[in-house]
Design a protein around this motif. Structure first.
Motif, mmCIF file in Angstrom:
data_model
loop_
_atom_site.group_PDB
_atom_site.id
_atom_site.type_symbol
_atom_site.label_atom_id
_atom_site.label_comp_id
_atom_site.label_asym_id
_atom_site.label_seq_id
_atom_site.Cartn_x
_atom_site.Cartn_y
_atom_site.Cartn_z
ATOM 1 N N SER A 1 0.785 -1.163 -0.077
ATOM 2 C CA SER A 1 0.066 0.045 -0.091
ATOM 3 C C SER A 1 1.002 1.390 -0.201
ATOM 4 O O SER A 1 0.390 2.407 0.056
ATOM 5 N N THR A 2 2.193 1.060 -0.025
ATOM 6 C CA THR A 2 2.984 2.359 -0.197
ATOM 7 C C THR A 2 2.906 2.944 -1.540
ATOM 8 O O THR A 2 2.893 2.334 -2.547
ATOM 9 N N PRO A 3 2.701 4.243 -1.577
ATOM 10 C CA PRO A 3 2.499 4.943 -2.895
ATOM 11 C C PRO A 3 3.693 5.135 -3.470
ATOM 12 O O PRO A 3 4.762 5.144 -2.993
ATOM 13 N N GLY A 4 3.620 4.787 -4.797
ATOM 14 C CA GLY A 4 4.776 5.070 -5.750
ATOM 15 C C GLY A 4 4.600 6.293 -6.684
ATOM 16 O O GLY A 4 3.629 6.685 -6.865
ATOM 17 N N TYR A 5 5.606 6.382 -7.299
ATOM 18 C CA TYR A 5 5.561 7.462 -8.248
ATOM 19 C C TYR A 5 6.443 7.144 -9.660
ATOM 20 O O TYR A 5 7.530 6.607 -9.431
ATOM 21 N N SER A 6 5.901 7.597 -10.608
ATOM 22 C CA SER A 6 6.557 7.398 -11.811
ATOM 23 C C SER A 6 7.413 8.409 -12.253
ATOM 24 O O SER A 6 7.433 9.421 -12.121
ATOM 25 N N ALA A 7 8.855 7.868 -12.705
ATOM 26 C CA ALA A 7 9.628 8.660 -12.882
ATOM 27 C C ALA A 7 10.553 8.441 -14.125
ATOM 28 O O ALA A 7 10.836 7.274 -14.278
ATOM 29 N N PHE A 8 11.148 9.227 -14.962
ATOM 30 C CA PHE A 8 12.097 8.740 -16.069
ATOM 31 C C PHE A 8 13.511 8.516 -15.144
ATOM 32 O O PHE A 8 13.854 9.005 -14.548
ATOM 33 N N THR A 9 14.018 7.514 -16.075
ATOM 34 C CA THR A 9 15.656 7.658 -15.631
ATOM 35 C C THR A 9 16.485 8.512 -16.375
ATOM 36 O O THR A 9 15.996 9.346 -17.145
ATOM 37 N N ILE A 10 17.667 8.562 -15.793
ATOM 38 C CA ILE A 10 18.857 9.458 -16.490
ATOM 39 C C ILE A 10 18.715 9.416 -17.851
ATOM 40 O O ILE A 10 18.686 10.227 -18.848
ATOM 41 N N ALA A 11 18.833 8.025 -18.281
ATOM 42 C CA ALA A 11 19.065 7.803 -19.925
ATOM 43 C C ALA A 11 17.784 8.187 -20.647
ATOM 44 O O ALA A 11 17.873 8.800 -21.897
#
Length: 85
Positions: free
Chosen positions: A8-18
């Protein structure tokens, strides 16, 4: 028995450095300097103009901030829109 629960831990989408690097047009050069006062610089090779930012914590944040700045100031076009032409 109860089914296994998904975290149930919220997550976030993020781009990688590449992925962030791939969003810059081919004629833009990125330089990252880590150390006392992290620094990112990008240069538009077609015009020779450079843009700098020294207020960054890490390379991923630096690339994201620079990409946002360039997009908001119409210095580059949205990466997705270039693919549709």
């Amino acid at each position: 028995l109860a089914p296994a629960s998904i975290s149930s831990t919220p997550g976030y989408s993020a781009f990688t450095i590449a992925e962030l690097g791939e969003m810059f047009p081919n004629f833009w050069t990125l330089k990252w300097q880590k150390g006392q006062g992290n620094h990112i610089a990008v240069m538009d090779e077609s015009t020779g103009k450079e843009y700098h930012d020294r207020e960054v914590e890490n390379e991923a944040d630096a690339r994201a901030k620079m990409l946002i700045y360039l997009l908001e100031n119409n210095l580059i076009s949205h990466p997705v829109s270039e693919d549709k032409d």
